[in-house]
Motif scaffolding. Structure first.
Motif, PDB file in Angstrom:
ATOM      1  N   PRO A 135      22.792  75.605   4.396  1.00  0.00           N
ATOM      2  CA  PRO A 135      22.561  76.800   4.121  1.00  0.00           C
ATOM      3  C   PRO A 135      21.680  76.832   2.637  1.00  0.00           C
ATOM      4  O   PRO A 135      21.981  75.973   1.776  1.00  0.00           O
ATOM      5  N   ILE A 136      20.723  77.526   2.759  1.00  0.00           N
ATOM      6  CA  ILE A 136      19.692  77.312   1.414  1.00  0.00           C
ATOM      7  C   ILE A 136      20.576  77.576  -0.015  1.00  0.00           C
ATOM      8  O   ILE A 136      20.118  76.640  -0.763  1.00  0.00           O
ATOM      9  N   PRO A 137      21.306  78.560  -0.438  1.00  0.00           N
ATOM     10  CA  PRO A 137      21.793  78.441  -1.629  1.00  0.00           C
ATOM     11  C   PRO A 137      22.820  77.290  -1.888  1.00  0.00           C
ATOM     12  O   PRO A 137      22.664  76.559  -3.185  1.00  0.00           O
ATOM     13  N   ARG A 138      23.316  76.831  -1.111  1.00  0.00           N
ATOM     14  CA  ARG A 138      24.391  75.671  -1.049  1.00  0.00           C
ATOM     15  C   ARG A 138      23.664  74.316  -1.160  1.00  0.00           C
ATOM     16  O   ARG A 138      23.945  73.540  -1.861  1.00  0.00           O
ATOM     17  N   ALA A 139      22.482  74.259  -0.512  1.00  0.00           N
ATOM     18  CA  ALA A 139      21.519  73.174  -0.616  1.00  0.00           C
ATOM     19  C   ALA A 139      20.942  72.941  -1.973  1.00  0.00           C
ATOM     20  O   ALA A 139      20.914  71.961  -2.585  1.00  0.00           O
ATOM     21  N   ALA A 140      20.597  74.238  -2.674  1.00  0.00           N
ATOM     22  CA  ALA A 140      20.193  74.257  -3.941  1.00  0.00           C
ATOM     23  C   ALA A 140      21.099  73.984  -4.839  1.00  0.00           C
ATOM     24  O   ALA A 140      20.686  72.980  -5.928  1.00  0.00           O
ATOM     25  N   ILE A 141      22.253  74.355  -4.982  1.00  0.00           N
ATOM     26  CA  ILE A 141      23.482  74.042  -5.760  1.00  0.00           C
ATOM     27  C   ILE A 141      23.667  72.374  -5.771  1.00  0.00           C
ATOM     28  O   ILE A 141      23.843  71.864  -6.779  1.00  0.00           O
ATOM     29  N   GLU A 142      24.014  72.291  -4.680  1.00  0.00           N
ATOM     30  CA  GLU A 142      24.454  70.621  -4.360  1.00  0.00           C
ATOM     31  C   GLU A 142      23.413  69.800  -4.743  1.00  0.00           C
ATOM     32  O   GLU A 142      23.619  68.768  -5.270  1.00  0.00           O
ATOM     33  N   LEU A 143      22.108  70.035  -4.446  1.00  0.00           N
ATOM     34  CA  LEU A 143      21.048  69.016  -4.777  1.00  0.00           C
ATOM     35  C   LEU A 143      20.788  69.130  -6.584  1.00  0.00           C
ATOM     36  O   LEU A 143      20.630  68.054  -6.845  1.00  0.00           O
ATOM     37  N   LEU A 144      20.865  70.270  -7.011  1.00  0.00           N
ATOM     38  CA  LEU A 144      20.836  70.378  -8.558  1.00  0.00           C
ATOM     39  C   LEU A 144      21.995  69.402  -9.087  1.00  0.00           C
ATOM     40  O   LEU A 144      21.868  68.833 -10.045  1.00  0.00           O
ATOM     41  N   GLY A 145      23.200  69.759  -8.651  1.00  0.00           N
ATOM     42  CA  GLY A 145      24.490  68.906  -9.128  1.00  0.00           C
ATOM     43  C   GLY A 145      24.229  67.504  -8.860  1.00  0.00           C
ATOM     44  O   GLY A 145      24.579  66.825  -9.779  1.00  0.00           O
ATOM     45  N   LEU A 170      23.417  61.964 -11.181  1.00  0.00           N
ATOM     46  CA  LEU A 170      23.028  60.799 -10.894  1.00  0.00           C
ATOM     47  C   LEU A 170      22.118  60.465 -12.236  1.00  0.00           C
ATOM     48  O   LEU A 170      22.431  59.302 -12.796  1.00  0.00           O
ATOM     49  N   THR A 171      21.578  61.552 -13.041  1.00  0.00           N
ATOM     50  CA  THR A 171      20.938  61.168 -14.040  1.00  0.00           C
ATOM     51  C   THR A 171      21.783  60.828 -15.251  1.00  0.00           C
ATOM     52  O   THR A 171      21.428  59.950 -15.993  1.00  0.00           O
ATOM     53  N   ILE A 172      22.748  61.646 -15.240  1.00  0.00           N
ATOM     54  CA  ILE A 172      23.609  61.488 -16.476  1.00  0.00           C
ATOM     55  C   ILE A 172      24.371  60.125 -16.452  1.00  0.00           C
ATOM     56  O   ILE A 172      24.593  59.210 -17.256  1.00  0.00           O
ATOM     57  N   ALA A 173      24.846  59.796 -15.170  1.00  0.00           N
ATOM     58  CA  ALA A 173      25.405  58.322 -14.708  1.00  0.00           C
ATOM     59  C   ALA A 173      24.502  57.123 -14.970  1.00  0.00           C
ATOM     60  O   ALA A 173      25.029  56.265 -15.938  1.00  0.00           O
ATOM     61  N   VAL A 174      23.180  57.330 -14.872  1.00  0.00           N
ATOM     62  CA  VAL A 174      22.330  56.195 -15.248  1.00  0.00           C
ATOM     63  C   VAL A 174      22.398  56.211 -16.704  1.00  0.00           C
ATOM     64  O   VAL A 174      22.238  55.064 -17.425  1.00  0.00           O
ATOM     65  N   ALA A 175      22.126  57.505 -17.555  1.00  0.00           N
ATOM     66  CA  ALA A 175      22.126  57.216 -18.688  1.00  0.00           C
ATOM     67  C   ALA A 175      23.258  56.613 -19.396  1.00  0.00           C
ATOM     68  O   ALA A 175      23.199  55.911 -20.479  1.00  0.00           O
ATOM     69  N   LEU A 228      21.951  67.234 -18.354  1.00  0.00           N
ATOM     70  CA  LEU A 228      22.739  68.699 -18.840  1.00  0.00           C
ATOM     71  C   LEU A 228      21.973  69.827 -18.241  1.00  0.00           C
ATOM     72  O   LEU A 228      22.496  70.761 -18.119  1.00  0.00           O
ATOM     73  N   ILE A 229      20.654  69.609 -18.544  1.00  0.00           N
ATOM     74  CA  ILE A 229      19.865  70.716 -17.999  1.00  0.00           C
ATOM     75  C   ILE A 229      19.918  71.327 -16.364  1.00  0.00           C
ATOM     76  O   ILE A 229      19.959  72.153 -15.985  1.00  0.00           O
ATOM     77  N   PHE A 230      19.893  70.080 -15.600  1.00  0.00           N
ATOM     78  CA  PHE A 230      20.034  70.326 -14.257  1.00  0.00           C
ATOM     79  C   PHE A 230      21.490  70.807 -14.084  1.00  0.00           C
ATOM     80  O   PHE A 230      21.481  71.625 -13.103  1.00  0.00           O
ATOM     81  N   ALA A 231      22.460  70.424 -14.524  1.00  0.00           N
ATOM     82  CA  ALA A 231      23.718  70.927 -14.542  1.00  0.00           C
ATOM     83  C   ALA A 231      23.803  72.564 -14.745  1.00  0.00           C
ATOM     84  O   ALA A 231      24.392  73.196 -14.284  1.00  0.00           O
ATOM     85  N   THR A 232      23.069  72.820 -16.007  1.00  0.00           N
ATOM     86  CA  THR A 232      23.144  74.287 -16.300  1.00  0.00           C
ATOM     87  C   THR A 232      22.304  74.975 -15.129  1.00  0.00           C
ATOM     88  O   THR A 232      22.725  75.963 -14.962  1.00  0.00           O
ATOM     89  N   LEU A 233      21.127  74.374 -14.689  1.00  0.00           N
ATOM     90  CA  LEU A 233      20.723  75.209 -13.530  1.00  0.00           C
ATOM     91  C   LEU A 233      21.545  75.205 -12.006  1.00  0.00           C
ATOM     92  O   LEU A 233      21.336  76.070 -11.619  1.00  0.00           O
ATOM     93  N   ALA A 234      22.102  74.226 -12.163  1.00  0.00           N
ATOM     94  CA  ALA A 234      23.062  74.227 -10.784  1.00  0.00           C
ATOM     95  C   ALA A 234      24.106  75.397 -10.968  1.00  0.00           C
ATOM     96  O   ALA A 234      24.505  76.300 -10.185  1.00  0.00           O
ATOM     97  N   ARG A 235      24.628  75.715 -12.293  1.00  0.00           N
ATOM     98  CA  ARG A 235      25.660  76.674 -12.540  1.00  0.00           C
ATOM     99  C   ARG A 235      25.175  77.846 -12.798  1.00  0.00           C
ATOM    100  O   ARG A 235      25.629  78.804 -12.018  1.00  0.00           O
ATOM    101  N   THR A 262      12.086  65.334  -5.301  1.00  0.00           N
ATOM    102  CA  THR A 262      11.194  64.594  -6.336  1.00  0.00           C
ATOM    103  C   THR A 262      12.258  64.120  -7.610  1.00  0.00           C
ATOM    104  O   THR A 262      12.139  62.915  -7.997  1.00  0.00           O
ATOM    105  N   CYS A 263      12.948  65.201  -8.164  1.00  0.00           N
ATOM    106  CA  CYS A 263      13.583  64.788  -9.361  1.00  0.00           C
ATOM    107  C   CYS A 263      14.713  63.876  -8.914  1.00  0.00           C
ATOM    108  O   CYS A 263      15.206  63.016  -9.688  1.00  0.00           O
ATOM    109  N   LEU A 264      15.617  64.112  -7.975  1.00  0.00           N
ATOM    110  CA  LEU A 264      16.220  63.252  -7.369  1.00  0.00           C
ATOM    111  C   LEU A 264      16.028  61.787  -7.123  1.00  0.00           C
ATOM    112  O   LEU A 264      16.644  60.678  -7.456  1.00  0.00           O
ATOM    113  N   GLY A 265      14.812  61.711  -6.430  1.00  0.00           N
ATOM    114  CA  GLY A 265      14.160  60.439  -6.201  1.00  0.00           C
ATOM    115  C   GLY A 265      13.661  59.834  -7.523  1.00  0.00           C
ATOM    116  O   GLY A 265      13.959  58.494  -7.529  1.00  0.00           O
ATOM    117  N   ILE A 266      13.207  60.134  -8.438  1.00  0.00           N
ATOM    118  CA  ILE A 266      12.775  59.442  -9.627  1.00  0.00           C
ATOM    119  C   ILE A 266      14.124  59.048 -10.621  1.00  0.00           C
ATOM    120  O   ILE A 266      14.225  58.021 -11.042  1.00  0.00           O
TER     121      ILE A 266
END
Length: 518
Positions: free
Chosen positions: A437-447, A452-457, A491-498, A393-397
């Motif tokens: 793999p579940i953890p890698r999917a979470a990290i990579e999608l958050l990244g 994408l969000t920072i690039a648009v802004a 930046l918040i999503f980057a923090t969550l990915a980390r 959802t976040c990536l799509g928006i």
């Protein structure tokens, strides 16, 4: 509370939350952005990049409408532009249904208002998950389940509410930390969540409820009675005597004067509704917004021929029906206050999305095996679904923002790119979460969301850098605000990915979130 009663409430809370949680995440994340609907519209069409027909006067638009579509004279509406960079458009009914058109589109009207408008697209995601017709009713049912989850959750935590409200126990027990955060956000924002649940269910299920009551209790007479109860203008038959209509700006001035009499000094019209245009008995309803009042939306009805005020439903002159209906919208979308209330609703929207995300994480943590590396299939399925739907959802928006930006610079219609990008990225994220793999999917999608969000802004900031230094208006600040908010979210999503990467490496190895089991 008896143990059996507590277990019953726990079961109700868990399953209503799970059944409604995914839809509510979409609704809350998109709803947080919808609070700044006008700002997003300004971001798409800033003052220095005017939309087509932005400079066409409303009078000219109406003249062309009644000339090319004379059947519209009896009943049509004009949606006024929110700022000088936007264009007014008309809508009316013909034999083929509802039609929408700006000045240049009058020969070939559309079946959809504002195709390609990003703010309206995000609103549709919040309102109906972007699903035509059925989605609205689905969200009504979801809102009812949401209310059950709120009540049952409150009753579960009531015995130890005060002692644990501000407890945030950080340590090795990650489930307890998630539980503390989930409980604190849920309880502190409970009054607002009750408002969202009640108003959301009423707004979404109102048509079905009206139809059911009309059949069951009112012998088919409810529709007529309801229309009469909520009418804001007298019904005058056409006299069949032609008359010259006052210009819209004159009628708007008369409406603002009537609003002042209703103790509202900041009445800002956004919509005109004409009946029997060109007739001596023509009536115009001027609808507008008034800030800092629960009666956000008000209407003044006037004679379109001479400007005489026929009815006023603004401020202290609102009817009970009018103030109730207006208050539902005002409370749900935060339009009753200024920027402070909007930012509060924005934060509440993001917090609400976190509430449902954390609820899924708690369900997973409660059912995992702490002494076995191999976790139950149901926890792995729920983890993949949570990652795919929420992060998709976040990536799509964010993708919809990117598509809108590209479409604007290529000077093409944005509607199709928005939909293809948003839904494409959503389903791609769901597929990615089901295969990686579940953890890698979470990290990579958050990244990916962060990048994408920072690039648009950043792209929009760089493209409009000169305009920001030269143009000074509320719309300029709105565009800048959208870009800066995008940077903050990125930046918040980057923090969550980390944080997700750190947990994958150093967290409990017997977890679906650990790279040790992948």
């Amino acid at each position: 509370m008896k143990a059996s009663t507590h277990r019953t409430f726990q079961t109700v809370h868990t399953w209503t939350g799970l059944l409604a949680g995914f839809a509510l995440f979409v609704a809350f994340y998109a709803g947080a952005l919808t609070v700044f609907h006008d700002a997003i519209a300004a971001w798409q069409n800033p003052p220095w990049r005017s939309a087509c027909d932005a400079n066409i006067p409303v009078t000219v638009l109406i003249d062309r409408l009644v000339t090319e579509h004379p059947e519209a004279k009896d009943d049509f509406g004009i949606v006024l532009p929110v700022d000088p960079s936007h264009a007014a458009y008309a809508y009316w009914q013909d034999s083929q249904g509802t039609r929408f058109a700006r000045y240049s589109e009058m020969a070939k009207p559309s079946e959809e208002a504002n195709p390609g408008d990003l703010a309206d697209f995000i609103y549709a995601l919040h309102d109906s998950l972007g699903i035509p017709m059925v989605g609205l009713y689905l969200m009504g049912i979801v809102s009812v389940l949401y209310g059950l989850a709120l009540i049952s959750g409150f009753l579960i935590h009531l015995p130890h509410l005060l002692s644990d409200l501000f407890a945030m126990r950080v340590g090795h027990n990650l489930k307890r930390l998630w539980q503390d955060a989930h409980n604190a956000i849920g309880v502190l924002s409970l009054p607002f969540h009750i408002i969202f649940a009640v108003t959301g269910s009423i707004l979404c299920l109102f048509t079905l409820t009206l139809a059911a009551l009309n059949t069951i209790a009112f012998n088919g007479k409810l529709y007529g009675a309801f229309a009469q109860a909520v009418a804001t203008a007298p019904t005058l038959p056409a006299s069949n005597v032609a008359a010259t209509m006052l210009p819209p700006h004159v009628l708007i001035a008369h409406a603002k004067g009537a609003a002042v009499a209703g103790e509202v000094s900041n009445f800002e019209p956004d919509y005109l509704h004409y009946m029997h245009y060109g007739d001596r008995n023509a009536v115009i309803e001027v609808r507008g917004l008034s800030q800092h009042t629960l009666g956000t939306y008000g209407t003044v009805a006037l004679s379109a021929a001479d400007g005489k005020v026929l009815a006023t439903h603004v401020g202290t002159q609102h009817t009970i029906n009018g103030i109730t209906n207006s208050a539902m919208y005002g409370l749900h979308f935060g339009t009753f206050g200024g920027n402070l209330v909007r930012w509060l609703y924005f934060v509440l929207g993001l917090a609400g999305a976190f509430l449902f995300y954390s609820g899924n994480l708690l369900w997973i943590e409660s059912r995992r095996k702490r002494r076995h590396a191999d976790q139950p299939k149901r926890t792995r399925v729920m983890a993949r679904a949570t990652i795919g739907v929420c992060m998709g959802t976040c990536l799509g928006i964010s993708g919809a923002f990117a598509a809108t930006l590209v479409a604007a610079h290529l000077d093409i219609e944005a509607a199709m790119p928005q939909r293809i990008t948003c839904y494409g990225l959503f389903f791609a994220a769901c597929l990615y979460a089901s295969l990686r793999p579940i953890p890698r999917a979470a990290i990579e999608l958050l990244g990916a969301i962060s990048v994408l969000t920072i690039a648009v802004a950043c792209t929009d900031l760089l493209a409009n850098g000169t305009a920001f230094t030269q143009a000074h208006s509320p719309q300029t600040l709105a565009v800048l605000g959208v870009d800066l908010t995008g940077l903050a979210l990125g930046l918040i999503f980057a923090t969550l990915a980390r944080a997700a990467a750190r947990r994958a490496r150093h967290g409990d190895p017997n977890s679906v979130w650990s790279t040790a089991v992948t």
